[in-house]
Design a protein around this motif. Structure first.
Motif, short mmCIF file in Angstrom:
data_model
loop_
_atom_site.label_atom_id
_atom_site.label_comp_id
_atom_site.label_asym_id
_atom_site.label_seq_id
_atom_site.Cartn_x
_atom_site.Cartn_y
_atom_site.Cartn_z
N LEU A 37 -63.94 -48.24 -104.37
CA LEU A 37 -62.96 -46.68 -104.95
C LEU A 37 -63.93 -45.63 -104.61
O LEU A 37 -65.07 -45.74 -104.78
CB LEU A 37 -62.72 -46.89 -106.45
N THR A 38 -63.28 -44.56 -104.47
CA THR A 38 -64.06 -43.25 -104.59
C THR A 38 -64.47 -42.73 -106.01
O THR A 38 -63.64 -43.27 -106.81
CB THR A 38 -63.40 -42.24 -103.71
N SER A 39 -65.43 -42.20 -106.25
CA SER A 39 -65.72 -41.65 -107.56
C SER A 39 -66.58 -40.35 -107.43
O SER A 39 -67.61 -40.34 -106.35
CB SER A 39 -66.73 -42.53 -108.50
N TYR A 40 -66.21 -39.49 -107.93
CA TYR A 40 -66.96 -38.21 -107.96
C TYR A 40 -67.67 -37.75 -109.11
O TYR A 40 -68.05 -36.41 -109.48
CB TYR A 40 -65.94 -37.20 -107.41
N THR A 41 -67.26 -38.18 -110.49
CA THR A 41 -68.01 -37.92 -111.66
C THR A 41 -68.63 -39.03 -112.41
O THR A 41 -68.21 -40.03 -112.07
CB THR A 41 -66.89 -37.23 -112.60
N GLY A 73 -67.21 -39.84 -101.51
CA GLY A 73 -66.70 -39.53 -100.31
C GLY A 73 -66.46 -38.04 -100.09
O GLY A 73 -66.41 -37.39 -100.92
N ASP A 74 -66.61 -37.60 -98.86
CA ASP A 74 -66.07 -36.01 -98.43
C ASP A 74 -64.93 -35.57 -98.83
O ASP A 74 -64.47 -34.46 -98.95
CB ASP A 74 -66.82 -35.56 -97.29
N SER A 75 -63.91 -36.73 -99.11
CA SER A 75 -62.59 -36.35 -99.62
C SER A 75 -62.68 -35.43 -100.86
O SER A 75 -61.46 -34.94 -101.37
CB SER A 75 -61.56 -37.42 -99.72
N VAL A 123 -73.08 -42.54 -100.52
CA VAL A 123 -72.71 -41.23 -100.32
C VAL A 123 -72.27 -40.86 -98.80
O VAL A 123 -73.00 -41.09 -97.92
CB VAL A 123 -73.53 -40.27 -101.08
N ASP A 124 -71.24 -39.98 -98.71
CA ASP A 124 -70.73 -39.87 -97.51
C ASP A 124 -71.42 -38.59 -96.89
O ASP A 124 -72.09 -37.65 -97.69
CB ASP A 124 -69.41 -38.99 -97.56
N MET A 125 -71.82 -38.73 -95.57
CA MET A 125 -72.67 -37.42 -94.78
C MET A 125 -71.44 -36.39 -94.41
O MET A 125 -70.62 -37.00 -93.80
CB MET A 125 -73.44 -37.79 -93.72
N VAL A 155 -75.71 -44.47 -97.06
CA VAL A 155 -74.74 -43.26 -96.95
C VAL A 155 -73.76 -43.69 -95.94
O VAL A 155 -73.72 -44.84 -95.39
CB VAL A 155 -75.72 -42.20 -96.06
N LYS A 156 -72.59 -42.81 -95.73
CA LYS A 156 -71.58 -43.38 -94.77
C LYS A 156 -71.53 -42.33 -93.78
O LYS A 156 -71.55 -41.22 -93.96
CB LYS A 156 -70.09 -43.36 -95.58
N ILE A 157 -71.11 -42.71 -92.37
CA ILE A 157 -71.29 -41.78 -91.54
C ILE A 157 -69.88 -42.05 -90.62
O ILE A 157 -69.56 -43.24 -90.23
CB ILE A 157 -72.49 -41.97 -90.53
N ALA A 160 -70.47 -47.42 -91.70
CA ALA A 160 -69.81 -46.54 -90.55
C ALA A 160 -68.22 -46.29 -91.08
O ALA A 160 -67.96 -46.85 -92.18
CB ALA A 160 -69.92 -47.43 -89.47
N HIS A 161 -67.62 -45.68 -90.11
CA HIS A 161 -66.21 -45.13 -90.47
C HIS A 161 -65.32 -45.17 -89.09
O HIS A 161 -66.03 -44.12 -88.57
CB HIS A 161 -66.11 -43.90 -91.38
N VAL A 162 -64.80 -46.12 -89.00
CA VAL A 162 -63.98 -45.68 -87.50
C VAL A 162 -62.37 -45.60 -87.76
O VAL A 162 -62.05 -45.96 -88.74
CB VAL A 162 -64.36 -46.92 -86.63
N GLY A 175 -60.92 -51.56 -95.60
CA GLY A 175 -59.79 -50.85 -95.13
C GLY A 175 -59.09 -49.88 -96.10
O GLY A 175 -59.15 -49.74 -97.13
N ILE A 176 -58.72 -48.63 -95.45
CA ILE A 176 -57.85 -47.74 -95.97
C ILE A 176 -56.72 -47.39 -95.22
O ILE A 176 -56.87 -46.76 -94.17
CB ILE A 176 -58.85 -46.38 -96.66
N GLY A 177 -55.50 -47.81 -95.62
CA GLY A 177 -54.59 -47.72 -94.80
C GLY A 177 -54.58 -48.67 -93.52
O GLY A 177 -54.25 -48.17 -92.54
N GLN A 214 -61.04 -53.44 -99.67
CA GLN A 214 -60.22 -52.12 -99.49
C GLN A 214 -60.78 -51.18 -100.48
O GLN A 214 -61.60 -51.18 -101.21
CB GLN A 214 -58.66 -52.54 -100.35
N ILE A 215 -60.29 -49.92 -99.86
CA ILE A 215 -60.83 -48.48 -100.66
C ILE A 215 -59.63 -47.73 -100.71
O ILE A 215 -59.00 -47.58 -99.91
CB ILE A 215 -61.91 -48.03 -100.12
N LEU A 216 -59.66 -46.97 -101.89
CA LEU A 216 -58.56 -45.86 -102.04
C LEU A 216 -59.35 -44.66 -102.54
O LEU A 216 -60.33 -44.87 -103.36
CB LEU A 216 -57.57 -46.21 -102.97
N VAL A 217 -58.61 -43.23 -102.49
CA VAL A 217 -59.35 -42.28 -103.26
C VAL A 217 -58.86 -42.41 -104.69
O VAL A 217 -57.46 -42.57 -104.88
CB VAL A 217 -58.92 -40.91 -102.30
N PHE A 218 -59.86 -42.35 -105.51
CA PHE A 218 -59.46 -42.45 -107.04
C PHE A 218 -58.17 -41.77 -107.29
O PHE A 218 -57.41 -42.02 -108.02
CB PHE A 218 -60.66 -42.19 -107.69
O1 KIV Z 1 -64.16 -39.54 -98.11
C1 KIV Z 1 -63.62 -40.32 -98.38
O2 KIV Z 1 -62.74 -40.59 -99.62
C2 KIV Z 1 -63.44 -41.41 -97.48
C3 KIV Z 1 -62.44 -42.66 -97.65
C4 KIV Z 1 -61.04 -42.17 -97.37
C5 KIV Z 1 -62.91 -44.00 -97.26
O3 KIV Z 1 -64.27 -41.51 -96.41
#
Ligand code: KIV
Length: 290
Positions: A46-50, A67-69, A106-108, A136-138, A160-162, A226-228, A236-240
């Motif tokens: 899952l994503t987390s920001y706090t 994530g940078d989302s 952590v996303d770049m 990190v994720k790129i 990575a992220h494709v 996978g996301i979508g 699997q991952i989703l944005v929290f």
């Molecule tokens: O930034 C993000 O939340 C992501 C996910 C969609 C994988 O990269």
């Protein structure tokens, strides 16, 4: 299943000690090993920001992605392009404080890694040093393989992220599902193979049709997240915020597991109304002299 095994399963679920037992710390090698393990469950991410959300997710997730989302769901940006290294570091620090067992990645952000492998390393090393994350994720496939190799060989594990890459939205004209046309498949599979060969420990596969997700998962020996991208991925991952119902617009692939926006609106409305009619603060909320 026998009555005996049904009973022991039930009591294991009800056992509060079992429920609070700490999961062992997830590491990059352990995460990678889940791919080859036929008996392993799908990886839960899952994503987390706090810090508080990270603490809540930690016991249930193998990976927490900063994530940078966060630019969209936390900072109200229209897309992820405005996110800076400073945003990622600040939220990465918060999540690392809340996470004990899950792998923290952590996303770049856009603009922090594309220019050269050397600049990518400098920025990624700053993210690792200042947040305490494990990787990190790129975003990127074949074109980012040299950068992924440069970082991986120097102690910075890369996820990575494709497929659908939100940072490329201006080049491709928006957030578009990938692989609807079978002619696109070979290129996206080549991206996944290139990042694997470069040393990525896992690859996020976003917004691709199911048969393509399956092809990618079969083609690489690292976990696909996978996301979508259907259930044909290793995790699997989703944005929290999407998952708990706190972000108003979500893509079709998101399942809402909660209705937080409604709960928050209700709480805010009741608070405002009680302040206005003076029923809050009540007796029990008031300090009295001794
Ligand atoms: O930034 C993000 O939340 C992501 C996910 C969609 C994988 O990269």
């Amino acid at each position: 299943m026998s009555t005996q095994s049904t009973l022991s399963k039930k009591s294991a679920v009800a056992d509060p000690v079992a429920q609070t037992r700490k999961r062992a710390k997830m590491t990059v090698p352990k995460f990678m090993a889940r791919k080859g393990d036929e008996s392993a469950e799908p990886l839960v991410c899952l994503t987390s920001y706090t810090a508080h959300v990270a603490r809540l997710c930690d016991q249930h997730c193998d990976m927490l992605l900063v994530g940078d989302s966060l630019g969209m769901v936390i900072h109200g940006m229209p897309n992820t392009l405005g996110v800076t290294l400073e945003h990622m570091i600040m939220h990465g620090q918060a999540v690392a404080r809340g996470a004990e067992s899950a792998l923290v990645v952590v996303d770049m952000p856009f603009g922090s890694f594309e220019e050269s492998p050397e600049i990518a390393f400098r920025n990624a090393a700053r993210v690792v040093k200042e947040t305490g994350c494990q990787a990190v994720k790129i975003e990127g496939g074949v074109e980012m393989a040299p950068t992924i190799a440069h970082l991986s060989k120097r102690g910075v594990p890369v996820c990575a992220h494709v497929g659908l890459m939100p940072q490329a939205m201006n080049s491709v004209g928006g957030f578009k599902t990938q692989g609807k046309d079978e002619a696109e498949w070979a290129g996206i599979v080549a991206d996944a193979k290139a990042v694997e060969e470069a040393g990525a420990f896992a690859v996020v596969v976003e917004g691709v049709v199911e048969p393509l997700a399956e092809k990618i998962t079969q083609a690489v020996s690292i976990p696909t997240i996978g996301i979508g991208a259907s259930s044909k991925c290793d995790g699997q991952i989703l944005v929290f915020e999407d998952m708990i119902g706190l972000f108003p617009r979500v893509p079709t692939f998101v399942k809402r597991y909660g209705t937080m926006e409604d709960m928050m609106k209700d709480a805010i409305e009741r608070y405002a109304s009680e302040v206005r009619d003076r029923s809050f603060p009540a007796e029990e909320h008031v300090y009295k002299p001794t």
